[in-house]
Design a protein around this motif. Structure first.
Motif, PDB file in Angstrom:
ATOM      1  N   PHE A 182     -42.741 -10.429 -27.314  1.00  0.00           N
ATOM      2  CA  PHE A 182     -41.893  -9.652 -26.452  1.00  0.00           C
ATOM      3  C   PHE A 182     -40.893  -8.571 -27.098  1.00  0.00           C
ATOM      4  CE2 PHE A 182     -39.036  -9.324 -22.343  1.00  0.00           C
ATOM      5  CZ  PHE A 182     -39.897  -8.632 -21.460  1.00  0.00           C
ATOM      6  N   ALA A 183     -41.602  -7.250 -27.573  1.00  0.00           N
ATOM      7  CA  ALA A 183     -40.902  -6.435 -28.383  1.00  0.00           C
ATOM      8  C   ALA A 183     -40.455  -5.362 -27.573  1.00  0.00           C
ATOM      9  CB  ALA A 183     -41.767  -5.927 -29.475  1.00  0.00           C
ATOM     10  N   ALA A 184     -39.691  -4.565 -28.116  1.00  0.00           N
ATOM     11  CA  ALA A 184     -38.775  -3.309 -27.550  1.00  0.00           C
ATOM     12  C   ALA A 184     -40.046  -2.538 -27.758  1.00  0.00           C
ATOM     13  CB  ALA A 184     -37.815  -2.793 -28.391  1.00  0.00           C
ATOM     14  N   THR A 185     -40.073  -1.754 -26.577  1.00  0.00           N
ATOM     15  CA  THR A 185     -41.301  -0.473 -26.624  1.00  0.00           C
ATOM     16  C   THR A 185     -40.394   0.882 -26.382  1.00  0.00           C
ATOM     17  OG1 THR A 185     -42.683  -2.233 -25.329  1.00  0.00           O
ATOM     18  CG2 THR A 185     -43.036   0.404 -24.795  1.00  0.00           C
ATOM     19  N   PRO A 186     -40.830   1.883 -26.849  1.00  0.00           N
ATOM     20  CA  PRO A 186     -40.151   3.082 -26.808  1.00  0.00           C
ATOM     21  C   PRO A 186     -40.015   3.651 -25.351  1.00  0.00           C
ATOM     22  CG  PRO A 186     -41.903   3.206 -28.603  1.00  0.00           C
ATOM     23  CD  PRO A 186     -41.958   1.957 -27.853  1.00  0.00           C
ATOM     24  N   GLN A 187     -38.887   4.489 -25.203  1.00  0.00           N
ATOM     25  CA  GLN A 187     -38.490   4.774 -23.650  1.00  0.00           C
ATOM     26  C   GLN A 187     -39.597   5.532 -23.056  1.00  0.00           C
ATOM     27  OE1 GLN A 187     -35.417   7.865 -23.542  1.00  0.00           O
ATOM     28  NE2 GLN A 187     -34.195   6.820 -22.043  1.00  0.00           N
TER      29      GLN A 187
END
Length: 597
Positions: A182-187
């Protein structure tokens, strides 16, 4: 052992209610057992329970949404009357002065992800319930699917405006195992996904519901189109500030106008259907005030000027309908609270009321800059947004100004000046979208497209609805370029939406649209870091508000576009430090090397 705070708010929270039929129904808890849950999704009522649970969960996040979207702005000053009941006073003092701290629970996003998980539960089980329940029709499921898809996007949209790059998933979260990737995804990537998701269901939701509180309190086609308009407005700003092609920026602005008008059209149809139903309400006189938009009638403040001139208590029809009665003809989406059902909106008294325990007073300097000093007493919004409060009608000495628009307001005169007295009632609904919000989204889009007269017409219409002795709007012919028209919209949004949780997000969008800077973006080096937009936002708005003495400090603290966004809560980084990185402006490594108990 490390524990993911996100999961403690999602996987371990009961998600279902049995037999729910409206927003007022009591939600019963469902046991958190995967085997039991597999046998839970039997009929429409099971879906309905979780569907309504999503809105109840959304209401529980309101304090966080206000902190993220508003209190860092130029609209408020800290309440100068300190009280021991202000337990968060020094926390808010740090936030407003640009000293953000990743250890503050204000930045715990877990409760919002819980709302998203509710939506994902409904969306993941709808088809199987459709097969099992013969009374549940394909049309009903498609409408519910549209509603839950939009509500999920609505919550993700809050997160990407508050935190920029965020973890994104449309999968149901049941355990720690489910979040390992569950990684951060670019805005920008998340925003593209949200726009595509909502476009696929646009027009497929309900036009209205059986009960008025559900028509205004649940996402219908009207609010789905409003959400689309706002997401396109943000994408136009993000693209412009990052040097995307002019054509792409203009196409997004065109979409704001198209979907904004669709929202107004559906609202007009919705109101016609409500008027002809059993939910008839006393009608208010309306006027389009020459806005140039179709299906955009505004409630007219019919007797305000006569009452003012006669020095009588003043009734402001638009205020009474929108904030006091609630669910007005201008309402698009608002959370439902009521004394009858013991649902109290504590957020308004916590942040914007008038007691010693209230954390914020209105910043009259910023408000005066917005409307002009000569018109302060003639703009009715000033009376309930930041005029002074006194508990004694005979007193000449007035206390600090407060935002009282969510309260039960009374108006009278002291020494020839309008003064506001308020009853401390906090059962009013919280409005996420209303008609003037959509209109001003469209006005900003017209400014981006170079259609300056159309922008000014919309702003003027909203101003005229609220002004005494003002037959034309406040814009002037010199407001005939993009920068001046956007500034006109920004000033109008400040006075129109003070105390509605929107102002900081407006300032972020303004700064992002300007972009610029001399250094590469810390995470996306193909773009500049947006430092020019941050500096201009501080100079044009924050420096003209309560924290003008901190203008240079704020520039230094905010630094670049990442300073516009919140730090990631430190427990999230402990739990998943390889997939989620701290906002580089706020990366002070606090608490990063210790285990969570």
């Amino acid at each position: 052992m490390k524990r993911n705070k996100y999961l403690s708010n999602i996987a371990l929270l009961a998600v279902a209610a049995i037999g729910a039929a409206s927003c007022d129904d009591f939600l019963t808890l469902y046991p958190q057992d995967r085997v039991v849950e597999e046998n839970f999704w039997e009929d429409k009522n099971d879906l309905e329970g979780v569907r309504y649970g999503a809105y109840k969960q959304l209401a529980s996040t309101l304090d966080h949404l206000i902190i993220w979207g508003d209190i860092r702005s130029d609209a408020y000053t800290l309440n100068p009357v300190y009280s021991s009941s202000q337990g968060s006073y020094y926390t808010y003092k740090k936030i407003t002065e640009g000293l953000l701290d990743s250890t503050l629970t204000a930045y715990d996003w877990g409760s919002v992800y819980t709302t998203i998980n509710f939506c994902n539960k409904v969306l993941s089980h709808g088809e199987e319930v459709l097969e099992r329940d013969a009374q549940f029709t394909r049309t009903e499921w498609e409408q519910m699917k549209a509603e839950m898809t939009a509500l999920r996007a609505f919550n993700y949209f809050y997160l990407l405006r508050a935190f920029k790059d965020i973890p994104y998933s449309n999968e149901v979260i049941n355990s720690d195992e489910d979040t390992r990737a569950f990684a951060a995804t670019p805005q920008m990537e998340v925003l593209d996904i949200l726009i595509n998701d909502v476009r696929q269901v646009a027009g497929k939701g309900r036009n209205r519901n059986v009960q008025l509180i559900d028509t205004r309190g649940l996402m219908t086609n009207t609010s789905i189109y409003a959400l689309l308009a706002e997401m396109y407005l943000w994408r136009s700003a993000l693209r412009e500030g990052r040097g995307f092609s002019t054509d792409s920026v203009r196409m997004d602005a065109d979409s704001v106008i198209y979907f904004g008008q669709k929202s107004l059209d559906y609202l007009a149809t919705q109101n016609q259907q409500l008027t002809s139903s059993t939910h008839d309400r006393p009608s208010k006189k309306t006027d389009d005030f020459e806005s140039g938009l179709t299906n955009a009638p505004l409630i007219k403040n019919e007797d305000m000027e006569n009452d003012y001139n006669a020095q009588r208590s003043i009734t402001i029809d638009s205020y009474e309908a929108i904030f006091y009665s609630g669910n007005s003809d201008e309402s698009i989406f608002e959370l439902q609270f009521s004394q009858e059902n013991s649902r109290k909106n504590d957020a308004v008294t916590h942040f914007f009321g008038h007691s010693n325990g209230t954390h914020f007073a209105s910043n009259e300097q910023a408000m005066t800059n917005a409307v002009g000093s000569k018109l302060v007493d003639k703009d009715s919004r000033m009376w309930y947004s930041c005029m002074r409060y006194t508990t004694d009608m005979s007193r000449d000495q007035l206390e600090e100004g407060y935002c009282l628009k969510w309260m039960d307001n009374l108006y009278y005169f002291t020494n020839g000046r309008v003064v506001t007295h308020a009853e401390n009632m906090s059962y009013h609904n919280w409005i996420f979208y209303r008609q003037t919000d959509v209109m001003l989204m469209m006005a900003e889009a017209f400014a981006v497209l170079g259609q300056y007269q159309r922008c000014r017409n919309i702003v003027d219409a909203i101003q005229m609805r609220n002004m005494l002795d003002q037959k034309t709007g406040l814009s002037v012919s010199s407001d005939n370029n993009k920068d001046k028209c956007i500034d006109l919209v920004m000033r109008e949004r400040l006075i129109e939406f003070v105390g509605e949780g929107k102002r900081w997000f407006d300032l972020v969008r303004y700064a992002e649209r300007i972009g610029g800077g001399h250094n590469p973006d810390p995470r996306e080096p193909q773009y500049t870091d947006g430092a020019d937009g941050v500096a201009k936002m501080v100079d044009n708005y924050l420096a003209k508000g309560a924290y003008s003495r901190l203008s240079q400090n704020l520039k230094n603290r905010l630094k670049n576009r990442y300073g516009l966004y919140c730090p990631i809560y430190f427990k999230e980084l402990r739990a998943n430090k390889y997939l989620i990185r701290q906002n580089p402006v706020w990366d002070r490594r606090k608490g990063m090397d210790t285990e969570e108990e």
